[in-house]
Design a protein around this motif. Sequence first.
Motif, PDB file in Angstrom:
ATOM      1  N   ALA A 113      26.917  50.508  94.909  1.00  0.00           N
ATOM      2  CA  ALA A 113      25.966  51.869  94.932  1.00  0.00           C
ATOM      3  C   ALA A 113      26.582  52.755  94.466  1.00  0.00           C
ATOM      4  O   ALA A 113      25.796  53.379  94.335  1.00  0.00           O
ATOM      5  CB  ALA A 113      24.884  51.744  95.874  1.00  0.00           C
ATOM      6  N   LEU A 114      27.424  52.776  95.708  1.00  0.00           N
ATOM      7  CA  LEU A 114      28.359  53.763  95.387  1.00  0.00           C
ATOM      8  C   LEU A 114      29.230  54.424  93.935  1.00  0.00           C
ATOM      9  O   LEU A 114      29.238  55.166  93.107  1.00  0.00           O
ATOM     10  CB  LEU A 114      29.380  54.208  96.328  1.00  0.00           C
ATOM     11  CG  LEU A 114      30.531  55.080  96.742  1.00  0.00           C
ATOM     12  CD1 LEU A 114      29.697  56.440  96.488  1.00  0.00           C
ATOM     13  CD2 LEU A 114      31.921  55.041  97.089  1.00  0.00           C
ATOM     14  N   THR A 148      27.476  65.065  81.150  1.00  0.00           N
ATOM     15  CA  THR A 148      27.792  64.876  79.077  1.00  0.00           C
ATOM     16  C   THR A 148      26.791  65.223  78.989  1.00  0.00           C
ATOM     17  O   THR A 148      26.535  65.799  78.251  1.00  0.00           O
ATOM     18  CB  THR A 148      28.574  63.018  79.167  1.00  0.00           C
ATOM     19  OG1 THR A 148      26.591  62.716  79.424  1.00  0.00           O
ATOM     20  CG2 THR A 148      29.559  62.886  79.769  1.00  0.00           C
ATOM     21  N   LEU A 149      25.704  65.011  79.775  1.00  0.00           N
ATOM     22  CA  LEU A 149      24.327  66.337  79.056  1.00  0.00           C
ATOM     23  C   LEU A 149      23.974  67.256  79.574  1.00  0.00           C
ATOM     24  O   LEU A 149      23.072  67.903  78.603  1.00  0.00           O
ATOM     25  CB  LEU A 149      23.078  65.183  79.301  1.00  0.00           C
ATOM     26  CG  LEU A 149      22.977  63.508  79.678  1.00  0.00           C
ATOM     27  CD1 LEU A 149      21.529  63.057  79.890  1.00  0.00           C
ATOM     28  CD2 LEU A 149      23.515  63.183  77.804  1.00  0.00           C
ATOM     29  N   ILE A 184      37.857  53.888  89.579  1.00  0.00           N
ATOM     30  CA  ILE A 184      38.315  53.917  90.797  1.00  0.00           C
ATOM     31  C   ILE A 184      36.936  53.532  91.254  1.00  0.00           C
ATOM     32  O   ILE A 184      36.437  52.620  92.676  1.00  0.00           O
ATOM     33  CB  ILE A 184      38.450  54.973  91.065  1.00  0.00           C
ATOM     34  CG1 ILE A 184      39.646  55.568  90.540  1.00  0.00           C
ATOM     35  CG2 ILE A 184      38.380  55.849  92.842  1.00  0.00           C
ATOM     36  CD1 ILE A 184      40.494  56.772  91.209  1.00  0.00           C
ATOM     37  N   GLY A 185      35.608  54.099  90.955  1.00  0.00           N
ATOM     38  CA  GLY A 185      34.923  53.868  91.525  1.00  0.00           C
ATOM     39  C   GLY A 185      33.992  52.721  91.082  1.00  0.00           C
ATOM     40  O   GLY A 185      33.594  51.901  92.447  1.00  0.00           O
ATOM     41  N   ALA A 186      34.573  51.673  90.752  1.00  0.00           N
ATOM     42  CA  ALA A 186      34.902  50.060  90.693  1.00  0.00           C
ATOM     43  C   ALA A 186      35.071  48.843  91.381  1.00  0.00           C
ATOM     44  O   ALA A 186      34.767  48.186  91.625  1.00  0.00           O
ATOM     45  CB  ALA A 186      34.887  49.932  88.984  1.00  0.00           C
ATOM     46  N   SER A 211      29.264  56.742  88.436  1.00  0.00           N
ATOM     47  CA  SER A 211      28.706  56.697  86.704  1.00  0.00           C
ATOM     48  C   SER A 211      27.678  57.740  86.979  1.00  0.00           C
ATOM     49  O   SER A 211      27.835  58.125  85.696  1.00  0.00           O
ATOM     50  CB  SER A 211      28.492  55.195  86.462  1.00  0.00           C
ATOM     51  OG  SER A 211      28.236  54.910  85.389  1.00  0.00           O
ATOM     52  N   HIS A 212      26.390  57.752  87.253  1.00  0.00           N
ATOM     53  CA  HIS A 212      25.188  58.574  86.890  1.00  0.00           C
ATOM     54  C   HIS A 212      25.580  59.851  87.033  1.00  0.00           C
ATOM     55  O   HIS A 212      25.078  60.860  85.988  1.00  0.00           O
ATOM     56  CB  HIS A 212      23.933  57.776  88.189  1.00  0.00           C
ATOM     57  CG  HIS A 212      22.808  59.202  87.544  1.00  0.00           C
ATOM     58  ND1 HIS A 212      22.555  58.767  86.681  1.00  0.00           N
ATOM     59  CD2 HIS A 212      22.087  59.589  88.712  1.00  0.00           C
ATOM     60  CE1 HIS A 212      21.302  59.234  86.709  1.00  0.00           C
ATOM     61  NE2 HIS A 212      21.741  60.338  87.552  1.00  0.00           N
ATOM     62  N   ILE A 213      26.205  60.082  88.119  1.00  0.00           N
ATOM     63  CA  ILE A 213      26.403  61.492  87.850  1.00  0.00           C
ATOM     64  C   ILE A 213      27.754  62.210  86.785  1.00  0.00           C
ATOM     65  O   ILE A 213      27.534  63.115  86.345  1.00  0.00           O
ATOM     66  CB  ILE A 213      27.754  61.995  89.745  1.00  0.00           C
ATOM     67  CG1 ILE A 213      26.572  61.790  90.824  1.00  0.00           C
ATOM     68  CG2 ILE A 213      28.514  63.480  89.068  1.00  0.00           C
ATOM     69  CD1 ILE A 213      27.299  62.124  91.720  1.00  0.00           C
TER      70      ILE A 213
END
Length: 244
Positions: A166-167, A179-180, A158-160, A172-174
Amino acid sequence: MTALQAVASTRLYRMIADQIATRIKAGDFPAGGRLPAERELAEQLQVSRASVREALIALEIEGYVEVRVGTGVFVNALREDGQYQEPPQAPARADGTEATDIGPFDLLETRLLIEPECAALAAQKASPAQIAAIRAAHEGMSLTESPSEHDRAFHSAIGAACGNAALAAAISHIWHLSTLSPVFHRLEEHFVTTKVWSEAQQEHERILAAIVDRDPIRARHAMHDHLVGILARLREDFGNVGIR
């Protein structure tokens, strides 16, 4: 000339966990006993229950307490060496920095701010191939024993498809930060069951349908309701007595 020292930013839940750990080591909360209810701890510390929840999970990871879903949170006894256990080594990102001190509710609340709008944009801008990718990730959840992988693929697709690089990168970063986070993983272990995955899949179905129908308003609301549902499920009571 004396150099200035770097200032560490300690997360609130970490400060709460340290306070409770200090009291456990002092014997204020004896081994085998139940910790006070989340609400009581939140009132004493003047913090949110979400922060207390994260602190209790952090304490479980470090060996101070045991979370028994359906019963409560209980203090562990010391090991034979007089310790609880060493805190786990924090996984590192590619740039060498650690992200494990970001609480799961901060991450989810950030997703709640941006993913509904991303879904609305996807309903307007997604190409047929991008919609097919969203559909494939959704359908994959019911065909695998690793639904979390397809869950991430669904949201990433959905992001892609939102038309804003940028969104998409922010989303993806969140997810990468999630995962970390060992606290996030432990929360999921306690509360994300087969029933929960079934509910999430139904919520995904509504998001997908709205995107397929090119209905941005419905897509926005469906994604919002899905993320609110996740927050609610991760805030369910640890036990039946005194936790609400």
